[in-house]
Design an enzyme around this catalytic site. Structure first.
Site, PDB file in Angstrom:
ATOM      1  CG  HIS A 217       4.509  39.956  41.691  1.00 21.40           C
ATOM      2  ND1 HIS A 217       5.152  38.943  42.341  1.00 21.40           N
ATOM      3  CD2 HIS A 217       3.268  40.020  42.205  1.00 21.40           C
ATOM      4  CE1 HIS A 217       4.326  38.435  43.235  1.00 21.40           C
ATOM      5  NE2 HIS A 217       3.187  39.054  43.172  1.00 21.40           N
ATOM      6  CB  ILE A 416       0.626  52.662  42.023  1.00 19.83           C
ATOM      7  CG1 ILE A 416       1.287  51.310  41.899  1.00 19.83           C
ATOM      8  CG2 ILE A 416       0.461  53.306  40.679  1.00 19.83           C
ATOM      9  CD1 ILE A 416       0.455  50.316  41.083  1.00 19.83           C
ATOM     10  CB  THR A 457       7.692  45.899  51.566  1.00 18.70           C
ATOM     11  OG1 THR A 457       7.614  44.729  50.790  1.00 18.70           O
ATOM     12  CG2 THR A 457       8.674  45.706  52.676  1.00 18.70           C
ATOM     13  CB  SER A 458       6.972  50.845  50.902  1.00 21.06           C
ATOM     14  OG  SER A 458       5.922  50.858  49.978  1.00 21.06           O
ATOM     15  N   GLY A 499      11.184  44.939  59.837  1.00 18.83           N
ATOM     16  CA  GLY A 499      11.590  44.441  58.520  1.00 18.83           C
ATOM     17  C   GLY A 499      12.881  43.644  58.531  1.00 18.83           C
ATOM     18  N   GLY A 571      12.689  52.640  47.900  1.00 17.14           N
ATOM     19  CA  GLY A 571      12.166  53.032  49.211  1.00 17.14           C
ATOM     20  C   GLY A 571      13.063  54.066  49.896  1.00 17.14           C
TER      21      GLY A 571
HETATM   22  P1  ADP Z   1       6.937  45.771  47.612  1.00 18.11           P
HETATM   23  O1  ADP Z   1       8.355  45.372  47.836  1.00 18.11           O
HETATM   24  O2  ADP Z   1       5.991  45.021  48.469  1.00 18.11           O
HETATM   25  O3  ADP Z   1       6.585  45.820  46.180  1.00 18.11           O
HETATM   26  P2  ADP Z   1       7.275  48.649  47.550  1.00 18.11           P
HETATM   27  O4  ADP Z   1       7.681  48.496  46.125  1.00 18.11           O
HETATM   28  O5  ADP Z   1       6.240  49.673  47.836  1.00 18.11           O
HETATM   29  O6  ADP Z   1       6.819  47.278  48.191  1.00 18.11           O
HETATM   30  O7  ADP Z   1       8.529  49.046  48.424  1.00 18.11           O
HETATM   31  C1  ADP Z   1       9.797  48.556  48.152  1.00 18.11           C
HETATM   32  C2  ADP Z   1      10.751  49.178  49.143  1.00 18.11           C
HETATM   33  O8  ADP Z   1      10.503  48.680  50.442  1.00 18.11           O
HETATM   34  C3  ADP Z   1      12.185  48.843  48.868  1.00 18.11           C
HETATM   35  O9  ADP Z   1      12.743  49.710  47.911  1.00 18.11           O
HETATM   36  C4  ADP Z   1      12.847  49.006  50.221  1.00 18.11           C
HETATM   37  O10 ADP Z   1      13.268  50.324  50.454  1.00 18.11           O
HETATM   38  C5  ADP Z   1      11.726  48.714  51.175  1.00 18.11           C
HETATM   39  N1  ADP Z   1      11.915  47.431  51.824  1.00 18.11           N
HETATM   40  C6  ADP Z   1      11.706  46.199  51.321  1.00 18.11           C
HETATM   41  N2  ADP Z   1      11.969  45.258  52.253  1.00 18.11           N
HETATM   42  C7  ADP Z   1      12.372  45.920  53.358  1.00 18.11           C
HETATM   43  C8  ADP Z   1      12.789  45.541  54.666  1.00 18.11           C
HETATM   44  N3  ADP Z   1      12.833  44.259  55.033  1.00 18.11           N
HETATM   45  N4  ADP Z   1      13.131  46.498  55.542  1.00 18.11           N
HETATM   46  C9  ADP Z   1      13.089  47.808  55.192  1.00 18.11           C
HETATM   47  N5  ADP Z   1      12.704  48.224  53.987  1.00 18.11           N
HETATM   48  C10 ADP Z   1      12.348  47.310  53.083  1.00 18.11           C
END
Ligand code: ADP
Ligand code: MG
Length: 595
Positions: A217, A416, A457-458, A499, A571
């Site tokens: 990615h 996005i 994740t978010s 999480g 996040g």
């Molecule tokens: P992805 O990681 O699936 O690409 P995003 O980029 O939308 O999702 O979100 C990333 C954010 O998710 C991170 O900056 C962090 O704040 C949050 N995050 C990732 N893993 C966890 C977790 N286990 N618990 C809480 N927040 C998390």
């Protein structure tokens, strides 16, 4: 670059539609992805794979006889939502339980696990093995933390072959775990990849240079070198993988399946030149090559790069179970091996209701669809709607910045993803308010729409946050400030439970925990909600800024911790921006009410 699209936001959806139209012999579309269009024996374990889109043939292209029964297909580079995974698994289930298999990424784990919990709650047995083949993403001692790349194929094939052979769910999981132990990959890239409609690539590799250990990615590599010769690259790839032969395997005399995978825009001819030398090196090392693969099995949009996977079917005991399973014929849109006895086409007429079912908020709900609410709660529902609108606008304003921050150590999709989620939430909240829903139902519909449409994740975590607050708001009466604070506290606990991150891990938890505790403290001290909220938002903002000094220990960013120093967690930053904007809205609303 990617040249052809209509609306970039529709790309993944239109891609699935076209893929299914071109492959009806193998697959049919269901909510969240695809399942086989052929009949599987009753009681056969259903192998469900999945992940973000942009990796074709992973994951939809690997659905068919002898391989996956279904694939959850998320948005571009975003994990599918729990709702998508659930819907695909329900459609794929043959009554023998569901075996989930996918690459080990935090967002996928959160969403697949949530779907698994829901299925288990309904009495459907589930097991999961995540693929962890990428040797650069963590040390050998921490193999369970590694991410999954092209080695997915080897583990999927073994699991699916076992299902085909009539293994029960526990036995499918056992051989899949073993296959994952015996699979190692290592990759390089020469260019980045550009998502449809994006102005710039997610990352770049300087002209004439090669990124070593790059993720699929665009997660940064571990090293950068000059581009070697084709033979030089073969030596690098084989050398690294022979340095880490799986436990229980003796290299000399062992059989090995090499998979040379193209990441999207490397020529087959170039890969054949590289493979020529790989085959020589493996043979020189005393290995017996079986069933070599050279082609595209897990791509990364238009990235130019390649990875080598070595799958070692035989362990020290010379048990031939995995190599026997490997001989199972496969027939899928993108991958064929041997010849299968063609199964009958499934009669799907009875099942279309599942694929036609919308996400939790119906597109045009009426009063009958919403739980009863009183006048006071309906009035609050309009404030909830205004708050969700504020969230969507705030995310829009900062989307580019959030993407940029996420690209530094993550995958660049935070902006996005948050846009997709917040706008879906806004649409759902509007439907709820128009149908006369109370505050709790309005926010709950927004929550479900957010997690369903955002993925990642978010997306899952914002679904948890909004649902927790919604549960406290309820649909009767005007909630007290203490009720709202209790909702935020429940949200904070929910995110930590779900999480597993703690304060200091450089995630949104770092902003959410001080936000929640400051809010509770201020409300307990007698402050009105708007004032307490603003004080709490300031605390969240300070805490989010302070995440710049932290090393990430969770999520995608963990692999590239050092890159993230000096940059706040995306996040945490977005949460602070949202909290601040909602605080301003609450103040305006209060001033209006007081006037
Ligand atoms: P992805 O990681 O699936 O690409 P995003 O980029 O939308 O999702 O979100 C990333 C954010 O998710 C991170 O900056 C962090 O704040 C949050 N995050 C990732 N893993 C966890 C977790 N286990 N618990 C809480 N927040 C998390
Ligand atoms: Mg991300």
């Amino acid at each position: 670059m990617t040249r052809l699209w209509n609306e970039p936001a529709d790309f993944a959806d239109e891609m699935v539609a076209g893929f299914v139209a071109a492959n009806e012999r193998y697959v049919r579309r269901v909510t969240g992805g695809v399942v086989r269009s052929t009949v599987s024996p009753a009681g056969q374990v259903a192998v469900v794979v999945g992940g973000g889109s942009g990796h074709y043939p992973a994951f939809g292209g690997l659905v068919g006889q002898g391989l996956a029964h279904g694939a959850a297909m998320g948005n571009l580079f975003a994990s599918p939502s729990a709702q998508q995974v659930y819907a695909v698994a329900k459609a794929a289930d043959n009554g023998g339980g569901v075996f989930f298999c996918y690459g080990n990424y935090a967002g996928d784990v959160l969403n697949f696990d949530a779907a698994q919990e829901r299925l288990r709650g309904e009495g459907i047995a589930c097991e999961t093995v995540t693929v962890t083949d990428d040797v650069v993403s963590a040390s050998a001692e921490e193999k369970h933390r590694r991410r999954g790349i092209a080695g997915d194929l080897a583990v999927f094939r073994i699991a699916a072959a076992a299902a085909e052979a009539g293994y029960d769910l526990a036995e499918v999981a056992r051989v899949a775990r073993l296959a994952n132990e015996r699979t190692r990959s290592f990759g390089v890239a020469f260019t980045g990849c550009t998502l449809p409609g994006a102005e710039a690539p997610l990352f770049t590799v300087p002209e004439g240079r090669m990124a070593v250990g790059l993720g699929i990615h665009g997660e940064p590599g571990i090293d950068e070198t000059g581009i070697p010769t084709a033979d030089g690259l073969a030596e690098l790839l084989v050398g690294r993988l022979l340095d880490e032969v799986p436990g229980g395997v003796t290299a000399a005399g062992a059989r090995v399946v090499p998979i040379l995978n193209g990441l999207g825009s490397l020529k087959y001819e170039e890969m054949f030149v590289v493979y020529r030398r790989i085959a020589q090196l493996l043979t020189d090392a005393g290995l017996e090559i079986i069933d070599p693969h050279v082609g595209e099995y897990c791509t990364s949009f238009d990235m130019a790069g390649t990875s080598l996977t070595l799958f070692w079917p035989d362990g020290a005991d010379q048990n031939s179970e995995l190599s026997d399973l490997w001989d199972t014929p496969v027939d899928t849109p993108a991958y064929r091996r041997g010849s299968v006895a063609t199964a009958a086409r499934a009669d799907t007429s009875a099942r279309t209701s599942l694929s036609a079912r919308a996400s939790s908020a119906p597109a045009d709900a009426t009063l009958e669809d919403v739980p009863p609410a009183d006048e006071a709660s309906r009035a609050i529902a309009t404030t909830v709607l205004a708050a969700v609108q504020t969230i969507a606008e705030t995310v829009d304003t900062h989307a580019d910045e959030l993407g940029r921050i996420d690209a530094i150590a993550g995958d660049g999709d935070h902006g996005i993803g948050m846009q997709r989620g917040s706008h879906a939430a806004l649409a759902a909240a509007r439907v709820a308010v128009d149908a006369g829903a109370g505050a709790g139902t309005t926010l709950a519909w927004a929550a479900d729409a957010w997690s369903d449409k955002a993925g990642g994740t978010s997306g899952a975590l914002w679904g948890v946050i909004l649902n927790a607050i919604a549960a406290k708001l309820g649909d009767q009466g005007r909630p007290e400030a203490t009720t709202v604070a209790a909702g935020v506290a429940a949200a904070s606990r929910g995110v930590i439970d779900f999480g597993k991150a703690e304060v200091g891990d450089k995630t949104m938890v770092d902003a959410l925990v001080p936000f929640s505790s400051t809010l509770a403290h201020a409300v307990d001290g007698g402050a009105d909600l708007a004032t307490a909220w603003r004080t709490a938002a300031d605390a969240a903002t300070r805490a989010a800024t302070a995440t710049s000094d932290l090393l990430p220990r969770m999520g995608r960013a963990r692999t590239h911790g050092e890159h993230a120093l000096g940059t706040p967690d995306p996040g945490a930053h977005s949460l602070a921006l949202i909290a601040t904007a909602v605080g301003e809205l609450l103040t305006t609303e209060k001033e209006k009410a007081d006037a």
